[in-house]
Design a protein around this motif. Structure first.
Motif, mmCIF file in Angstrom:
data_model
loop_
_atom_site.group_PDB
_atom_site.id
_atom_site.type_symbol
_atom_site.label_atom_id
_atom_site.label_comp_id
_atom_site.label_asym_id
_atom_site.label_seq_id
_atom_site.Cartn_x
_atom_site.Cartn_y
_atom_site.Cartn_z
ATOM 1 N N UNK A 45 0.829 -1.208 0.000
ATOM 2 C CA UNK A 45 0.000 0.000 0.000
ATOM 3 C C UNK A 45 0.869 1.265 0.000
ATOM 4 N N UNK A 46 1.980 1.241 0.728
ATOM 5 C CA UNK A 46 2.902 2.387 0.723
ATOM 6 C C UNK A 46 3.512 2.583 -0.649
ATOM 7 N N UNK A 47 3.793 1.493 -1.332
ATOM 8 C CA UNK A 47 4.324 1.588 -2.695
ATOM 9 C C UNK A 47 3.309 2.257 -3.620
ATOM 10 N N UNK A 48 2.044 1.882 -3.487
ATOM 11 C CA UNK A 48 0.996 2.505 -4.304
ATOM 12 C C UNK A 48 0.891 3.997 -3.999
ATOM 13 N N UNK A 49 1.021 4.361 -2.727
ATOM 14 C CA UNK A 49 0.975 5.782 -2.352
ATOM 15 C C UNK A 49 2.156 6.539 -2.945
ATOM 16 N N UNK A 50 3.340 5.927 -2.939
ATOM 17 C CA UNK A 50 4.515 6.577 -3.531
ATOM 18 C C UNK A 50 4.343 6.778 -5.028
ATOM 19 N N UNK A 51 3.796 5.770 -5.702
ATOM 20 C CA UNK A 51 3.555 5.918 -7.138
ATOM 21 C C UNK A 51 2.570 7.052 -7.392
ATOM 22 N N UNK A 52 1.518 7.126 -6.593
ATOM 23 C CA UNK A 52 0.524 8.187 -6.761
ATOM 24 C C UNK A 52 1.126 9.575 -6.539
ATOM 25 N N UNK A 59 8.647 3.542 -5.126
ATOM 26 C CA UNK A 59 7.523 2.605 -5.071
ATOM 27 C C UNK A 59 7.981 1.196 -5.423
ATOM 28 N N UNK A 60 8.800 1.069 -6.451
ATOM 29 C CA UNK A 60 9.312 -0.248 -6.846
ATOM 30 C C UNK A 60 10.201 -0.833 -5.753
ATOM 31 N N UNK A 61 11.006 0.003 -5.126
ATOM 32 C CA UNK A 61 11.853 -0.492 -4.037
ATOM 33 C C UNK A 61 11.001 -0.953 -2.855
ATOM 34 N N UNK A 62 9.951 -0.212 -2.536
ATOM 35 C CA UNK A 62 9.035 -0.619 -1.472
ATOM 36 C C UNK A 62 8.346 -1.943 -1.810
ATOM 37 N N UNK A 63 7.977 -2.102 -3.065
ATOM 38 C CA UNK A 63 7.364 -3.363 -3.491
ATOM 39 C C UNK A 63 8.343 -4.514 -3.282
ATOM 40 N N UNK A 115 9.894 0.773 4.901
ATOM 41 C CA UNK A 115 8.439 0.933 4.893
ATOM 42 C C UNK A 115 8.012 1.926 5.970
ATOM 43 N N UNK A 116 8.561 1.783 7.162
ATOM 44 C CA UNK A 116 8.228 2.688 8.267
ATOM 45 C C UNK A 116 8.546 4.134 7.909
ATOM 46 N N UNK A 117 9.717 4.370 7.325
ATOM 47 C CA UNK A 117 10.105 5.739 6.947
ATOM 48 C C UNK A 117 9.119 6.349 5.957
ATOM 49 N N UNK A 118 8.604 5.537 5.051
ATOM 50 C CA UNK A 118 7.686 6.062 4.042
ATOM 51 C C UNK A 118 6.288 6.304 4.591
ATOM 52 N N UNK A 119 5.823 5.458 5.490
ATOM 53 C CA UNK A 119 4.471 5.676 6.016
ATOM 54 C C UNK A 119 4.443 6.820 7.019
ATOM 55 N N UNK A 120 5.578 7.174 7.572
ATOM 56 C CA UNK A 120 5.637 8.292 8.522
ATOM 57 C C UNK A 120 6.023 9.612 7.860
ATOM 58 N N UNK A 121 6.439 9.551 6.613
ATOM 59 C CA UNK A 121 6.880 10.745 5.868
ATOM 60 C C UNK A 121 5.709 11.687 5.645
ATOM 61 N N UNK A 122 5.951 12.932 5.795
ATOM 62 C CA UNK A 122 4.904 13.953 5.562
ATOM 63 C C UNK A 122 5.307 14.852 4.432
#
Length: 122
Positions: A45-52, A59-63, A115-122
Motif C-alpha cells: 500500500x505504501x508503494x501505491x501511495x509513492x507511485x501516486x 515505489x518499486x523499491x518498497x514493493x 516501509x516505516x520511513x515512508x508511512x511516517x513521511x509527511x
C-alpha cells in the motif's frame, strides 16, 4: 488490515495525506506484535501511495521490500502484481527490476525501516 484497506481507498481517491495517516496507524499496530504478513501488505500500500505521489522508483523499491518480508515474489498478491505492471510501464523493465531487487535484497529489519520511513513521511 482495516487501516491498510482504508489507505488503499484513500490512494484511489487521491487523498495522499489520508493514505499516509492510515498507513502510519496500520504500521504502528502491526509492528509491535511483529505481524509480518500485515507489514508486507502495508509495504504494498505504501508503494501505491509513492507511485501516486510520482515517486515510481521508490515505489518499486518498497514493493521489493514487501516481497522480502514475504520471502518471495508477490505473484500471488493481486495488488502487488498490478502495481508491478504499472511500475514497469512507468519506469521501464530495467529500472523497475533494479529497484525491486534493491528492496528484495534488504533483510527484515531494513525492509521494515524503509516501509516505516515512508508511512511516517509527511
Amino acid at each position: 488490515m482495516h487501516r491498510c484497506a482504508s489507505a488503499q481507498l484513500a490512494v484511489a481517491r487521491g487523498d495522499q495525506e489520508g493514505a499516509r495517516e492510515h498507513l502510519s496507524a496500520a504500521f504502528a499496530l502491526a509492528a509491535e506484535p511483529g505481524y509480518v504478513p500485515v507489514l508486507a501488505e502495508i509495504g504494498v500500500a505504501a508503494a501505491a501511495a509513492c507511485l501516486a505521489c510520482g515517486d515510481a522508483e521508490l515505489a518499486a523499491e518498497l514493493l521489493g521490500a514487501a516481497s522480502a518480508l514475504h520471502r518471495g515474489p508477490d505473484s500471488f498478491h493481486p495488488d502487488a502484481t498490478e502495481l508491478g505492471r504499472r511500475l514497469t510501464d512507468v519506469l521501464g523493465r530495467d529500472v523497475h527490476t533494479v529497484a525491486v531487487e534493491r528492496g528484495r535484497a534488504r533483510d527484515r529489519a531494513d525492509a521494515l525501516a524503509l516501509i516505516d520511513a515512508q508511512v511516517r513521511r509527511r
